[in-house]
Scaffold this motif. Structure first.
Motif, short mmCIF file in Angstrom:
data_model
loop_
_atom_site.label_atom_id
_atom_site.label_comp_id
_atom_site.label_asym_id
_atom_site.label_seq_id
_atom_site.Cartn_x
_atom_site.Cartn_y
_atom_site.Cartn_z
N ARG A 299 -15.86 33.98 -6.93
CA ARG A 299 -15.61 34.01 -8.37
C ARG A 299 -16.35 32.89 -9.09
O ARG A 299 -16.96 33.10 -10.14
CB ARG A 299 -14.10 33.89 -8.64
N ALA A 300 -16.30 31.70 -8.51
CA ALA A 300 -16.97 30.57 -9.14
C ALA A 300 -18.49 30.76 -9.18
O ALA A 300 -19.15 30.43 -10.16
CB ALA A 300 -16.61 29.28 -8.40
N ARG A 301 -19.02 31.32 -8.10
CA ARG A 301 -20.47 31.58 -8.08
C ARG A 301 -20.85 32.65 -9.09
O ARG A 301 -21.89 32.56 -9.76
CB ARG A 301 -20.91 31.98 -6.67
N ALA A 302 -20.01 33.68 -9.23
CA ALA A 302 -20.28 34.73 -10.21
C ALA A 302 -20.25 34.16 -11.63
O ALA A 302 -21.12 34.49 -12.46
CB ALA A 302 -19.24 35.84 -10.07
N GLN B 223 -18.99 43.37 0.09
CA GLN B 223 -18.27 44.11 -0.95
C GLN B 223 -17.47 43.17 -1.84
O GLN B 223 -17.43 43.34 -3.06
CB GLN B 223 -17.35 45.15 -0.31
N GLY B 224 -16.83 42.17 -1.23
CA GLY B 224 -16.04 41.23 -2.02
C GLY B 224 -16.87 40.45 -3.01
O GLY B 224 -16.51 40.30 -4.19
N SER B 225 -18.02 39.95 -2.55
CA SER B 225 -18.90 39.20 -3.44
C SER B 225 -19.46 40.09 -4.54
O SER B 225 -19.46 39.72 -5.73
CB SER B 225 -20.04 38.58 -2.63
N ALA B 226 -19.96 41.29 -4.16
CA ALA B 226 -20.56 42.19 -5.15
C ALA B 226 -19.55 42.58 -6.22
O ALA B 226 -19.89 42.68 -7.41
CB ALA B 226 -21.12 43.43 -4.46
N SER C 85 -27.00 47.26 -0.56
CA SER C 85 -26.60 48.53 -1.17
C SER C 85 -25.15 48.87 -0.82
O SER C 85 -24.44 49.48 -1.61
CB SER C 85 -27.53 49.65 -0.69
N TYR C 86 -24.71 48.47 0.38
CA TYR C 86 -23.33 48.70 0.81
C TYR C 86 -22.36 47.97 -0.11
O TYR C 86 -21.35 48.54 -0.54
CB TYR C 86 -23.19 48.21 2.25
N GLY C 87 -22.70 46.71 -0.45
CA GLY C 87 -21.84 45.98 -1.38
C GLY C 87 -21.98 46.47 -2.80
O GLY C 87 -20.98 46.68 -3.50
N SER C 88 -23.23 46.70 -3.24
CA SER C 88 -23.46 47.11 -4.63
C SER C 88 -22.86 48.47 -4.94
O SER C 88 -22.31 48.69 -6.02
CB SER C 88 -24.96 47.12 -4.90
N GLU C 89 -22.96 49.40 -3.98
CA GLU C 89 -22.46 50.76 -4.20
C GLU C 89 -20.98 50.78 -4.52
O GLU C 89 -20.50 51.62 -5.29
CB GLU C 89 -22.74 51.59 -2.94
N SER C 90 -20.22 49.86 -3.93
CA SER C 90 -18.77 49.85 -4.12
C SER C 90 -18.31 48.88 -5.20
O SER C 90 -17.11 48.76 -5.46
CB SER C 90 -18.08 49.48 -2.80
N SER C 91 -19.25 48.16 -5.85
CA SER C 91 -18.85 47.11 -6.78
C SER C 91 -18.33 47.61 -8.13
O SER C 91 -17.39 47.04 -8.68
CB SER C 91 -20.01 46.13 -7.01
N PRO C 92 -18.89 48.69 -8.73
CA PRO C 92 -18.38 49.10 -10.05
C PRO C 92 -17.05 49.86 -9.93
O PRO C 92 -16.86 50.67 -9.02
CB PRO C 92 -19.47 50.03 -10.59
N MET C 93 -16.16 49.59 -10.83
CA MET C 93 -14.94 50.40 -10.94
C MET C 93 -15.29 51.70 -11.69
O MET C 93 -16.35 51.81 -12.31
CB MET C 93 -13.87 49.63 -11.69
#
Length: 568
Positions: free
Chosen positions: A286-289, A358-361, A392-400
């Motif tokens: 969260r802090a890095r984001a 996934q958590g970071s993305a 892509s594995y993380g990015s694909e699951s990042s948007p709600m």
């Protein structure tokens, strides 16, 4: 007199024993060779030479063949032990020796034929990928290395068996009970596994982590802190150069500047914005984001026409071949943000740190999207996602879901999606009739399209909606097309027609193909761009062009940019 003759015979046997000892040891050694082990070892080894997706370097193939031979021999030896335990019929010593030599000769013939077959499919696949055929001596080196690896592993196996026997016999000195033998064996195994886990495995994990951390601190060769204010690590940046990590430093160093873009396109250009936060930049995801969001605000990223949230691979690497084409297409009027989530390479991170990508993305997307969605729609940039492999594995699951419906982003480019990507698997399983699994058409291509080999999206752009998602997947990429059930079921990507860089000699064999493609995943990045898990700038370019639709960009511009990037 009789006693004297008896002593003479005993002395004669004692004298003759050393002369007869060597042949007796050789006979004893031959009788200890497992007949079933010879057969299974040869068969296991032969399977490693069957066709697969990726041509293998001789070193990798030699290690694989040696491991397979030793594994087969070990399994055969265990089965032979069970056979003897059941007191089933066994050949006598003379028959055993004859069978050993017959089976060894048969396995030599089998492996010779397998090597000749392997030469054909290896050379054919090398040609399909634009590589020279295997050089002279290639397969001799495989045999030599495979033999050494197999011998070492078999000797280790014999040592393990000897240890188990010793552990079983030692307690019998104190009490002649079988359960004590069992206790000794179990104690030996517990001590062995505990030692391996506490020293070998844990030590290996710690060593890998320490090596990756040390490498992450270093500067890539020839890379220096940027002077451009629009890049992290610059004098104006909120993120220090040393906090970017190895991959982050490379990312902000690479890519074209405004002068290079203008020179190539013949049009005015801006300095592309690239911001990045390494693991040392802040304490948690969260802090890095939030730090990256502040960097985007500082650089004026929300005043650009295109904004990309790029999820890196395990080490934090972002493929410049996937980012630079976008910057050329839009004259530098772009901003790209990335955040590191691991020191480990993608395969290690996926196994040892499941869910971290996934958590970071998700955190990065939530923070940036939250700010972006509050801006006026007519003045904010178009928002896109990007990821390669584990990225892509993380990015694909990042948007709600609301990011696709209520206040939608503009699209995504995902390259080399892993076989665990949920959306990618759904696309393959529910593709439209008539489309191959290696280039699936999903729901007529109104939302998601897959880039065909050669950089084409074979459908009219007019039928593509405002939200555009493009996958880039090479047909020979084992990381993309591996399936957990492949050991039992034939995968759809092996149906005709096949991908242009997949050998027609490749046939599905239960279990064997599963293991072959699993091995291909380790070597998937060892081939030229456009094949395996190495993605070409020309394919990224076509995907970004189709997804973002830059104004006044022509096919001639595309051809010129492809030639330029090929020469970089």
């Amino acid at each position: 007199m009789a006693e004297s003759r008896a002593e003479d015979r005993t002395r004669d046997r004692a004298v003759k024993a050393p002369e007869d000892d060597a042949p007796r040891r050789r006979r004893a050694f031959v009788t200890r060779i497992s007949l079933v082990g010879i057969v299974l070892g040869g068969l296991f080894c032969a399977t490693t030479f069957t066709p697969s997706l990726i041509p293998r370097p001789w070193g990798a193939q030699g290690v694989l063949a040696g491991c397979a031979l030793a594994t087969g021999y070990g399994v055969g030896t265990a089965l032979g032990g069970i056979w003897r335990f059941l007191e089933a019929p066994l050949p006598n010593i003379r028959q055993h020796r004859v069978l050993v030599w017959i089976l060894l000769a048969a396995m030599v013939v089998l492996l010779t034929v397998s090597l000749l077959y392997a030469r054909d499919w290896q050379n054919e696949t090398l040609v399909l990928m634009g590589l020279p055929e295997a050089e002279d001596g290639f397969f001799l080196r495989i045999l030599a290395l495979g033999g050494v690896v197999a011998a070492v592993l078999i000797l280790l196996g014999w040592g393990l068996v000897a240890g188990l026997r010793m552990a079983a016999r030692y307690p019998l000195r104190f009490a002649p009970r079988r359960f004590l033998s069992l206790f000794g064996v179990l104690l030996f195994l517990v001590l062995l596994l505990t030692t391996l886990n506490d020293t070998v495995i844990s030590g290996a994990i710690s060593f890998i982590d320490e090596v990756q951390m040390a490498a992450d601190v270093s500067d890539p060769p020839g890379v220096r802190p940027p002077e451009e204010a629009g890049r992290s690590g610059s004098p104006e940046s909120l993120i220090a150069w040393d906090d970017l990590g190895h991959a982050g430093k490379l990312f902000v160093h690479e890519g074209p500047d405004a002068a290079e873009i203008a020179r190539l396109t013949g049009r005015p250009a801006q300095e592309p914005i690239r911001v990045y936060a390494g693991l040392r930049s802040a304490d948690d995801n969260r802090a890095r984001a939030e730090l990256v969001l502040e960097e985007l605000k500082r650089t004026g990223a929300f005043e650009r026409s295109v904004l990309v949230i790029a999820t890196p691979t395990g080490t934090g690497w972002l493929d410049d071949a996937g980012i630079a084409p976008l910057e050329y297409l839009h004259g530098g009027d772009t901003a790209v943000a990335g955040v590191q989530y691991s020191y480990l390479a993608s395969p290690q991170s996926l196994i040892l740190e499941p869910g971290r990508a996934q958590g970071s993305a998700s955190e990065v997307f939530d923070v940036i999207y939250g700010y972006w969605s509050a801006l006026a729609p007519d003045s904010r940039p178009r928002l896109y996602l990007f990821g390669l492999s584990l990225g892509s594995y993380g990015s694909e699951s990042s948007p709600m879901m609301y990011a696709y419906v209520r206040n939608p982003i503009s699209g995504a480019v995902w390259a080399g999606p892993t076989f665990r990507n949920a959306l990618w698997r759904r696309i393959i399983e529910n593709r439209d009739d008539g489309s191959p699994a290696w280039a699936p058409v999903f729901e007529t291509g109104t939302l998601i399209r897959v880039l065909s080999p050669g950089g084409r999206i074979d459908r009219s752009p007019d039928s593509w909606g405002p939200l555009r998602i493009a996958y880039v997947a090479n047909p020979s990429d084992a990381i993309v097309f591996f399936r957990e059930d492949m050991w039992l079921y034939r995968p759809a990507w092996m149906d005709d027609p096949r991908g242009p860089d997949v050998s027609p000699l490749l046939r599905w064999v239960p279990v064997v193909t599963f293991l072959q493609v699993a091995m291909d995943m380790l070597l998937a990045a060892s081939v030229p761009p456009g094949h395996g898990h190495t993605y070409a700038a020309r394919d990224y370019l076509q995907a970004w062009r189709a997804v973002t639709q830059p104004e006044d960009w022509t096919d001639q511009d595309t051809d010129g940019l492809i030639r330029h990037m090929a020469g970089r």
